[in-house]
Design an enzyme around this catalytic site. Sequence first.
Site, PDB file in Angstrom:
ATOM      1  N   ARG A  71     -62.689 -24.398  72.903  1.00 12.97           N
ATOM      2  CA  ARG A  71     -62.317 -25.790  73.198  1.00 12.97           C
ATOM      3  C   ARG A  71     -61.942 -26.531  71.921  1.00 12.97           C
ATOM      4  NH1 ARG A  71     -67.082 -27.841  77.057  1.00 12.97           N
ATOM      5  NH2 ARG A  71     -65.809 -29.736  77.263  1.00 12.97           N
ATOM      6  N   ASN A 103     -66.073 -38.012  77.995  1.00 14.66           N
ATOM      7  CA  ASN A 103     -65.327 -36.998  77.258  1.00 14.66           C
ATOM      8  C   ASN A 103     -65.920 -36.765  75.865  1.00 14.66           C
ATOM      9  OD1 ASN A 103     -63.752 -37.121  79.517  1.00 14.66           O
ATOM     10  ND2 ASN A 103     -62.122 -38.322  78.561  1.00 14.66           N
ATOM     11  N   HIS A 120     -71.759 -38.316  76.548  1.00 12.55           N
ATOM     12  CA  HIS A 120     -72.091 -36.883  76.503  1.00 12.55           C
ATOM     13  C   HIS A 120     -71.858 -36.265  75.122  1.00 12.55           C
ATOM     14  CE1 HIS A 120     -71.295 -36.964  81.107  1.00 12.55           C
ATOM     15  NE2 HIS A 120     -72.444 -37.490  80.804  1.00 12.55           N
ATOM     16  N   CYS A 131     -84.038 -28.801  62.238  1.00 16.33           N
ATOM     17  CA  CYS A 131     -84.397 -30.080  61.600  1.00 16.33           C
ATOM     18  C   CYS A 131     -83.694 -31.280  62.243  1.00 16.33           C
ATOM     19  CB  CYS A 131     -84.086 -30.010  60.108  1.00 16.33           C
ATOM     20  SG  CYS A 131     -82.319 -29.923  59.753  1.00 16.33           S
ATOM     21  N   THR A 189     -62.007 -39.820  86.560  1.00 12.79           N
ATOM     22  CA  THR A 189     -63.278 -39.117  86.731  1.00 12.79           C
ATOM     23  C   THR A 189     -63.521 -38.804  88.203  1.00 12.79           C
ATOM     24  OG1 THR A 189     -65.653 -39.107  86.273  1.00 12.79           O
ATOM     25  CG2 THR A 189     -64.654 -41.257  86.788  1.00 12.79           C
ATOM     26  N   LEU A 215     -55.687 -39.631  90.140  1.00 12.34           N
ATOM     27  CA  LEU A 215     -54.586 -38.972  90.880  1.00 12.34           C
ATOM     28  C   LEU A 215     -54.880 -39.004  92.378  1.00 12.34           C
ATOM     29  CD1 LEU A 215     -53.876 -35.611  88.958  1.00 12.34           C
ATOM     30  CD2 LEU A 215     -52.437 -37.671  89.068  1.00 12.34           C
TER      31      LEU A 215
HETATM   32  C1  BV8 Z   1     -79.443 -35.599  83.405  1.00 14.74           C
HETATM   33  C2  BV8 Z   1     -70.687 -32.449  77.928  1.00 14.74           C
HETATM   34  C3  BV8 Z   1     -81.776 -35.984  83.656  1.00 14.74           C
HETATM   35  C4  BV8 Z   1     -70.735 -30.986  77.689  1.00 14.74           C
HETATM   36  C5  BV8 Z   1     -71.137 -32.877  80.304  1.00 14.74           C
HETATM   37  C6  BV8 Z   1     -78.467 -32.793  91.705  1.00 14.74           C
HETATM   38  C7  BV8 Z   1     -77.973 -33.961  92.197  1.00 14.74           C
HETATM   39  C8  BV8 Z   1     -77.573 -34.968  91.303  1.00 14.74           C
HETATM   40  C9  BV8 Z   1     -77.652 -34.795  89.931  1.00 14.74           C
HETATM   41  C10 BV8 Z   1     -78.141 -33.612  89.481  1.00 14.74           C
HETATM   42  C11 BV8 Z   1     -78.546 -32.633  90.345  1.00 14.74           C
HETATM   43  N1  BV8 Z   1     -78.978 -31.596  89.617  1.00 14.74           N
HETATM   44  C12 BV8 Z   1     -78.851 -31.907  88.302  1.00 14.74           C
HETATM   45  C13 BV8 Z   1     -78.335 -33.135  88.234  1.00 14.74           C
HETATM   46  C14 BV8 Z   1     -78.042 -33.854  87.075  1.00 14.74           C
HETATM   47  C15 BV8 Z   1     -76.716 -33.375  86.451  1.00 14.74           C
HETATM   48  C16 BV8 Z   1     -75.553 -33.502  87.390  1.00 14.74           C
HETATM   49  O1  BV8 Z   1     -75.082 -34.581  87.675  1.00 14.74           O
HETATM   50  N2  BV8 Z   1     -75.071 -32.322  87.865  1.00 14.74           N
HETATM   51  C17 BV8 Z   1     -73.914 -32.338  88.801  1.00 14.74           C
HETATM   52  C18 BV8 Z   1     -73.011 -31.148  88.480  1.00 14.74           C
HETATM   53  C19 BV8 Z   1     -74.447 -32.298  90.219  1.00 14.74           C
HETATM   54  N3  BV8 Z   1     -76.583 -34.275  85.352  1.00 14.74           N
HETATM   55  C20 BV8 Z   1     -77.181 -33.911  84.202  1.00 14.74           C
HETATM   56  O2  BV8 Z   1     -77.727 -32.853  84.013  1.00 14.74           O
HETATM   57  C21 BV8 Z   1     -77.161 -34.976  83.131  1.00 14.74           C
HETATM   58  N4  BV8 Z   1     -78.500 -35.116  82.602  1.00 14.74           N
HETATM   59  O3  BV8 Z   1     -79.226 -35.964  84.548  1.00 14.74           O
HETATM   60  O4  BV8 Z   1     -80.691 -35.605  82.812  1.00 14.74           O
HETATM   61  C22 BV8 Z   1     -81.993 -34.850  84.577  1.00 14.74           C
HETATM   62  C23 BV8 Z   1     -82.184 -33.600  84.019  1.00 14.74           C
HETATM   63  C24 BV8 Z   1     -82.450 -32.554  84.914  1.00 14.74           C
HETATM   64  C25 BV8 Z   1     -82.439 -32.712  86.301  1.00 14.74           C
HETATM   65  C26 BV8 Z   1     -82.221 -33.994  86.809  1.00 14.74           C
HETATM   66  C27 BV8 Z   1     -81.988 -35.071  85.942  1.00 14.74           C
HETATM   67  C28 BV8 Z   1     -76.248 -34.540  81.969  1.00 14.74           C
HETATM   68  C29 BV8 Z   1     -74.832 -34.513  82.449  1.00 14.74           C
HETATM   69  C30 BV8 Z   1     -73.890 -34.285  81.246  1.00 14.74           C
HETATM   70  C31 BV8 Z   1     -73.463 -32.849  81.137  1.00 14.74           C
HETATM   71  N5  BV8 Z   1     -72.436 -32.701  80.095  1.00 14.74           N
HETATM   72  N6  BV8 Z   1     -70.230 -32.745  79.284  1.00 14.74           N
HETATM   73  C32 BV8 Z   1     -69.365 -30.340  77.733  1.00 14.74           C
HETATM   74  O5  BV8 Z   1     -68.372 -31.008  78.091  1.00 14.74           O
HETATM   75  O6  BV8 Z   1     -69.312 -29.157  77.359  1.00 14.74           O
HETATM   76  S1  BV8 Z   1     -70.608 -33.301  81.881  1.00 14.74           S
HETATM   77  C33 BV8 Z   1     -68.887 -32.982  81.903  1.00 14.74           C
HETATM   78  O7  BV8 Z   1     -68.559 -32.746  83.262  1.00 14.74           O
HETATM   79  C34 BV8 Z   1     -68.019 -34.144  81.485  1.00 14.74           C
HETATM   80  O8  BV8 Z   1     -68.530 -34.829  80.370  1.00 14.74           O
HETATM   81  C35 BV8 Z   1     -67.978 -34.999  82.750  1.00 14.74           C
HETATM   82  O9  BV8 Z   1     -69.115 -35.831  82.837  1.00 14.74           O
HETATM   83  C36 BV8 Z   1     -68.062 -33.939  83.848  1.00 14.74           C
HETATM   84  C37 BV8 Z   1     -66.684 -33.647  84.401  1.00 14.74           C
HETATM   85  O10 BV8 Z   1     -66.353 -34.728  85.224  1.00 14.74           O
HETATM   86  P1  BV8 Z   1     -64.977 -35.560  84.953  1.00 14.74           P
HETATM   87  O11 BV8 Z   1     -64.913 -35.996  83.534  1.00 14.74           O
HETATM   88  O12 BV8 Z   1     -64.906 -36.560  86.017  1.00 14.74           O
HETATM   89  O13 BV8 Z   1     -63.835 -34.436  85.099  1.00 14.74           O
HETATM   90  P2  BV8 Z   1     -63.381 -33.642  86.421  1.00 14.74           P
HETATM   91  O14 BV8 Z   1     -62.557 -32.516  85.930  1.00 14.74           O
HETATM   92  O15 BV8 Z   1     -64.554 -33.378  87.287  1.00 14.74           O
HETATM   93  O16 BV8 Z   1     -62.444 -34.677  87.208  1.00 14.74           O
HETATM   94  C38 BV8 Z   1     -61.236 -35.106  86.625  1.00 14.74           C
HETATM   95  C39 BV8 Z   1     -60.750 -36.247  87.508  1.00 14.74           C
HETATM   96  O17 BV8 Z   1     -59.583 -36.781  86.903  1.00 14.74           O
HETATM   97  C40 BV8 Z   1     -60.395 -35.814  88.924  1.00 14.74           C
HETATM   98  O18 BV8 Z   1     -60.866 -36.790  89.843  1.00 14.74           O
HETATM   99  C41 BV8 Z   1     -58.842 -35.791  88.906  1.00 14.74           C
HETATM  100  O19 BV8 Z   1     -58.304 -36.152  90.160  1.00 14.74           O
HETATM  101  C42 BV8 Z   1     -58.549 -36.860  87.872  1.00 14.74           C
HETATM  102  N7  BV8 Z   1     -57.293 -36.668  87.124  1.00 14.74           N
HETATM  103  C43 BV8 Z   1     -56.759 -35.501  86.670  1.00 14.74           C
HETATM  104  N8  BV8 Z   1     -55.614 -35.750  85.963  1.00 14.74           N
HETATM  105  C44 BV8 Z   1     -55.454 -37.113  85.969  1.00 14.74           C
HETATM  106  C45 BV8 Z   1     -56.526 -37.703  86.703  1.00 14.74           C
HETATM  107  N9  BV8 Z   1     -56.661 -39.026  86.883  1.00 14.74           N
HETATM  108  C46 BV8 Z   1     -55.684 -39.824  86.329  1.00 14.74           C
HETATM  109  N10 BV8 Z   1     -54.617 -39.334  85.590  1.00 14.74           N
HETATM  110  C47 BV8 Z   1     -54.469 -38.001  85.406  1.00 14.74           C
HETATM  111  N11 BV8 Z   1     -53.421 -37.541  84.711  1.00 14.74           N
HETATM  112 ZN    ZN Z   2     -81.548 -27.803  59.947  1.00 10.89          ZN
END
Ligand code: BV8
Ligand code: ZN
Length: 243
Positions: A71, A103, A120, A131, A189, A215
């Site tokens: 990436r 992002n 994130h 450390c 998103t 979109l």
């Molecule tokens: C947490 C960094 C406490 C790393 C990322 C069950 C139910 C609910 C929640 C949970 C669950 N089990 C676990 C959870 C919590 C979990 C979660 O939500 N999981 C989901 C999958 C169900 N969340 C977490 O773990 C968070 N921490 O909650 O801690 C906790 C802990 C444990 C258990 C419970 C609670 C941490 C979440 C952060 C993870 N890290 N990124 C990396 O990137 O490598 S998340 C990563 O994925 C992104 O940062 C972003 O958040 C997500 C992707 O989503 P989008 O950015 O929206 O992208 P996506 O591709 O999905 O969509 C793109 C959109 O754009 C589409 O709608 C498309 O139509 C549109 N689009 C495309 N092109 C265009 C456009 N729009 C306009 N113009 C265009 N040209």
């Molecule tokens: Zn160190």
Amino acid sequence: MTETDIELLKTKLFGSQHAVALTGAGISAESGVPTFRGQDGLWQHYRAVDLATPEAFGRDPRLVWEFYQWRRRLLGPVRPNPAHTTLAELERRLPNFTVITQNIDGLHQMAGSRRIIELHGNIWYLRCTGCGLILEDRRTDLPPLPKCDACGRLLRPHVVWFGEMLDPVVLDQAYAALHTCEMLLVIGTSGLVQPAASMGAVAKHRGALVVEINLEPTPQSDLYDFSWQGKAGELLPQLLQGE
Ligand code: BV8
Ligand code: ZN
């Protein structure tokens, strides 16, 4: 969205004392950054959500680093698009305009935005697993298992993985902005990852006008005031036209 809706939106935006944009992978799609949806969301045959976890890093740090190195190499030549630059311009023109982003690509900074809350983390920062040292490193040819110069332990990307808590300071900053904004733009998103996915609802419940730019419809579209469908890089610049 009719012409009248867009004019109303612009009047509200340029009359706002505090507007916020919440962005996801879709805002960087037109810059050539893969989103997390469909084919885009796959690296080799892994789903991003399977590799972006502390468990995966514990099991196979070399594999997870290979994923992030891929990436970083992909992001190296990438540049902001008109959606990013429009938000940077809004920050110059509006009081207290804030970007809350999911992002990790750093494109909002590159576009000139300064008031950015990175929920994130950022792929160009590394953190020591020993450390806790945090350092910026933009090299795209890191060693397979980068080590900390201070303590020699393994470095990891300074990003929030699934199952990891977000930084409470960052989360407080985001909620403070959502609680006081009169207007929220929810851009590119899918609204599936918490807690970011419920931030639109937080602002809505505080009386903000919430506009989704995507979109396609998302699970939250009905909750928001407007769902403006199209490419962010084509729709957002319209907000500056005639202003
Ligand atoms: C947490 C960094 C406490 C790393 C990322 C069950 C139910 C609910 C929640 C949970 C669950 N089990 C676990 C959870 C919590 C979990 C979660 O939500 N999981 C989901 C999958 C169900 N969340 C977490 O773990 C968070 N921490 O909650 O801690 C906790 C802990 C444990 C258990 C419970 C609670 C941490 C979440 C952060 C993870 N890290 N990124 C990396 O990137 O490598 S998340 C990563 O994925 C992104 O940062 C972003 O958040 C997500 C992707 O989503 P989008 O950015 O929206 O992208 P996506 O591709 O999905 O969509 C793109 C959109 O754009 C589409 O709608 C498309 O139509 C549109 N689009 C495309 N092109 C265009 C456009 N729009 C306009 N113009 C265009 N040209
Ligand atoms: Zn160190």
